[in-house]
Design a protein around this motif. Structure first.
Motif, mmCIF file in Angstrom:
data_model
loop_
_atom_site.group_PDB
_atom_site.id
_atom_site.type_symbol
_atom_site.label_atom_id
_atom_site.label_comp_id
_atom_site.label_asym_id
_atom_site.label_seq_id
_atom_site.Cartn_x
_atom_site.Cartn_y
_atom_site.Cartn_z
ATOM 1 N N GLU A 1 -69.991 -5.601 20.214
ATOM 2 C CA GLU A 1 -69.124 -6.671 19.707
ATOM 3 C C GLU A 1 -68.436 -6.234 18.413
ATOM 4 O OE1 GLU A 1 -69.373 -11.362 18.257
ATOM 5 O OE2 GLU A 1 -71.119 -10.392 19.178
ATOM 6 N N SER A 2 -69.207 -5.602 17.515
ATOM 7 C CA SER A 2 -68.639 -5.162 16.238
ATOM 8 C C SER A 2 -67.585 -4.084 16.438
ATOM 9 C CB SER A 2 -69.750 -4.637 15.320
ATOM 10 O OG SER A 2 -70.581 -5.686 14.874
ATOM 11 N N TYR A 3 -67.905 -3.076 17.244
ATOM 12 C CA TYR A 3 -66.971 -1.963 17.409
ATOM 13 C C TYR A 3 -65.781 -2.324 18.301
ATOM 14 C CZ TYR A 3 -69.013 1.496 14.432
ATOM 15 O OH TYR A 3 -69.412 2.175 13.315
ATOM 16 N N THR A 4 -65.919 -3.325 19.145
ATOM 17 C CA THR A 4 -64.762 -3.818 19.880
ATOM 18 C C THR A 4 -63.766 -4.444 18.914
ATOM 19 O OG1 THR A 4 -66.011 -4.160 21.925
ATOM 20 C CG2 THR A 4 -63.995 -5.443 21.655
ATOM 21 N N LYS A 5 -64.274 -5.170 17.928
ATOM 22 C CA LYS A 5 -63.385 -5.726 16.906
ATOM 23 C C LYS A 5 -62.747 -4.611 16.081
ATOM 24 C CE LYS A 5 -66.457 -8.599 15.102
ATOM 25 N NZ LYS A 5 -67.026 -9.658 14.218
ATOM 26 N N LEU A 6 -63.547 -3.622 15.711
ATOM 27 C CA LEU A 6 -63.031 -2.535 14.884
ATOM 28 C C LEU A 6 -61.977 -1.712 15.625
ATOM 29 C CD1 LEU A 6 -63.034 -0.760 12.365
ATOM 30 C CD2 LEU A 6 -65.013 0.459 13.308
ATOM 31 N N SER B 1 -51.965 -1.198 16.597
ATOM 32 C CA SER B 1 -52.951 -1.709 15.634
ATOM 33 C C SER B 1 -54.374 -1.245 15.947
ATOM 34 C CB SER B 1 -52.909 -3.241 15.602
ATOM 35 O OG SER B 1 -53.480 -3.792 16.773
ATOM 36 N N THR B 2 -54.555 -0.478 17.032
ATOM 37 C CA THR B 2 -55.899 -0.067 17.426
ATOM 38 C C THR B 2 -56.224 1.326 16.881
ATOM 39 O OG1 THR B 2 -55.050 0.777 19.528
ATOM 40 C CG2 THR B 2 -55.879 -1.475 19.511
ATOM 41 N N ILE B 3 -57.509 1.680 16.911
ATOM 42 C CA ILE B 3 -57.939 3.028 16.537
ATOM 43 C C ILE B 3 -57.429 4.005 17.592
ATOM 44 C CG2 ILE B 3 -59.926 4.525 16.130
ATOM 45 C CD1 ILE B 3 -59.668 2.332 14.036
ATOM 46 N N ASN B 4 -56.811 5.133 17.158
ATOM 47 C CA ASN B 4 -56.322 6.058 18.179
ATOM 48 C C ASN B 4 -56.978 7.425 18.162
ATOM 49 O OD1 ASN B 4 -54.895 7.431 16.087
ATOM 50 N ND2 ASN B 4 -53.146 6.079 16.372
ATOM 51 N N LYS B 5 -57.564 7.877 17.038
ATOM 52 C CA LYS B 5 -58.291 9.143 17.073
ATOM 53 C C LYS B 5 -59.210 9.268 15.875
ATOM 54 C CE LYS B 5 -55.069 12.360 14.816
ATOM 55 N NZ LYS B 5 -54.356 13.648 14.968
ATOM 56 N N LEU C 1 -57.681 -6.775 11.878
ATOM 57 C CA LEU C 1 -59.093 -6.833 11.485
ATOM 58 C C LEU C 1 -59.391 -8.085 10.674
ATOM 59 C CD1 LEU C 1 -59.743 -3.077 10.622
ATOM 60 C CD2 LEU C 1 -60.528 -4.332 12.630
ATOM 61 N N GLU C 2 -58.501 -8.443 9.779
ATOM 62 C CA GLU C 2 -58.717 -9.667 8.997
ATOM 63 C C GLU C 2 -58.766 -10.886 9.909
ATOM 64 O OE1 GLU C 2 -57.315 -9.224 4.448
ATOM 65 O OE2 GLU C 2 -55.687 -9.625 5.874
ATOM 66 N N LYS C 3 -57.918 -10.929 10.930
ATOM 67 C CA LYS C 3 -57.946 -12.047 11.884
ATOM 68 C C LYS C 3 -59.249 -12.077 12.669
ATOM 69 C CE LYS C 3 -52.943 -12.469 12.578
ATOM 70 N NZ LYS C 3 -51.815 -12.356 13.543
ATOM 71 N N GLY D 1 -62.056 -11.275 11.429
ATOM 72 C CA GLY D 1 -63.139 -11.555 10.510
ATOM 73 C C GLY D 1 -63.862 -10.322 10.010
ATOM 74 N N VAL D 2 -63.250 -9.144 10.199
ATOM 75 C CA VAL D 2 -63.830 -7.895 9.722
ATOM 76 C C VAL D 2 -63.448 -7.692 8.261
ATOM 77 C CG1 VAL D 2 -63.899 -5.388 10.032
ATOM 78 C CG2 VAL D 2 -63.725 -6.894 12.023
ATOM 79 N N GLY D 3 -64.418 -7.322 7.429
ATOM 80 C CA GLY D 3 -64.146 -7.089 6.023
ATOM 81 C C GLY D 3 -63.451 -5.759 5.802
ATOM 82 N N VAL D 4 -62.297 -5.795 5.152
ATOM 83 C CA VAL D 4 -61.548 -4.571 4.863
ATOM 84 C C VAL D 4 -61.003 -4.640 3.448
ATOM 85 C CG1 VAL D 4 -60.892 -3.848 7.192
ATOM 86 C CG2 VAL D 4 -59.569 -5.623 6.059
ATOM 87 N N SER D 5 -60.924 -3.471 2.810
ATOM 88 C CA SER D 5 -60.340 -3.397 1.483
ATOM 89 C C SER D 5 -58.818 -3.400 1.603
ATOM 90 C CB SER D 5 -60.809 -2.127 0.773
ATOM 91 O OG SER D 5 -60.254 -0.980 1.387
#
Length: 281
Positions: free
Chosen positions: A20-25, A157-161, A242-244, A246-250
């Protein structure tokens, strides 16, 4: 000898929660969720362009993998726990390592079955002794049959590599000797950093970097996986997504490397220090 950084392993206690966490990330679901019956483990795999991330947990049964996960969690908790190097000539590598005086186990056969699609993958593993890796869990893999299914839902907006993985060591010269001379991985940078009295090594393979932070001390040689940096196409869109979620990001800021933007991920990483980076070309 070594052709790629095949994948990285994160040991987790609750696989569903980690997924669940890494799907959000990542911005998409894993393309594989399976079991290793012979090892007593279950996993979820998130492919990116140049490698993949494996979330690994005990499946509740006995086995050497389950015992390893239990020991890792008791010692360090959840976190980055394994470096897996890929090759197409694992038998030759084993012989070369033996010729260097390394005592090795026999090659082990691995098999994984995807829970949802019934797909099967097989491989050979060469587990490396801690005496060689200086305490870091690492092994060499040669994939035999089957492939990872492609992921769905990729966007800007997703992780690509994987941009780089960070490893800490108190013996940078020993690390260079092993990964450069023995494994044959290309050393792209070797510099002393007078500011903090250490040494940085950058090894390059399959469009990613093993970044080694060396701070010598008087203890026995020791290497330890530390953190991950993931490359994104549009870091501002990733930050907003990520903010949408609910993931904490700087906040996004300029990176130390010229023509980069970065931000740190504060939550939903299973205790892995995590950086997002966009290269401005």
């Amino acid at each position: 000898m070594i052709e790629k950084l095949d994948h990285l392993v994160i040991a987790v206690d609750d696989l569903d929660a980690a997924v669940e966490s890494y799907t959000k990330l990542f911005g998409y679901e894993p393309s594989w969720r399976g079991v290793h019956e012979q090892l007593g483990t279950a996993n979820a795999l998130f492919p990116v362009d140049n490698t993949y991330l494996e979330l690994l947990a005990s499946n509740g049964n006995e086995g050497p993998g389950a015992a390893m996960i239990k020991a890792t969690l008791e010692l360090n908790g959840e976190g980055l726990s394994g470096l897996v190097l890929g090759t197409s000539n694992i038998s030759d590598i084993k012989e070369d390592l033996k010729n260097h005086g390394t005592e090795l186990q026999d090659l082990s056969l691995g098999e994984g079955v995807d829970n949802d699609q019934g797909l099967k993958r097989t491989w050979k593993n060469l587990f490396l002794p801690f005496s060689l890796t200086r305490g870091m869990f690492a092994f060499i893999i040669q994939h035999e049959t089957g492939e990872l299914p492609p992921v769905h839902g990729r966007s800007s907006s997703t992780i690509n590599k994987l941009d780089h993985v960070v490893i800490n060591t108190n013996d940078p010269q020993g690390f260079k000797d092993l990964y450069g001379d023995v494994f044959g991985i290309r050393l792209a940078l070797d510099q002393t950093v007078e500011k903090w009295g250490g040494r940085m090594l950058f090894f390059r393979l399959n469009h990613t970097t093993i970044e080694v932070i060396g701070k010598p001390d008087k203890e026995d040689p020791s290497d330890k996986l530390w953190g991950l940096a993931w490359s994104v196409e549009d870091i501002n869109k990733t930050h907003q997504r990520l903010e949408k979620e609910g993931v904490g990001v700087s906040p996004v800021k300029k990176g130390r490397k010229e023509n980069t933007l970065v931000c740190s991920v504060k939550t939903d990483t299973c205790n892995v220090p995590t950086l997002l980076i966009q290269h401005l070309y």
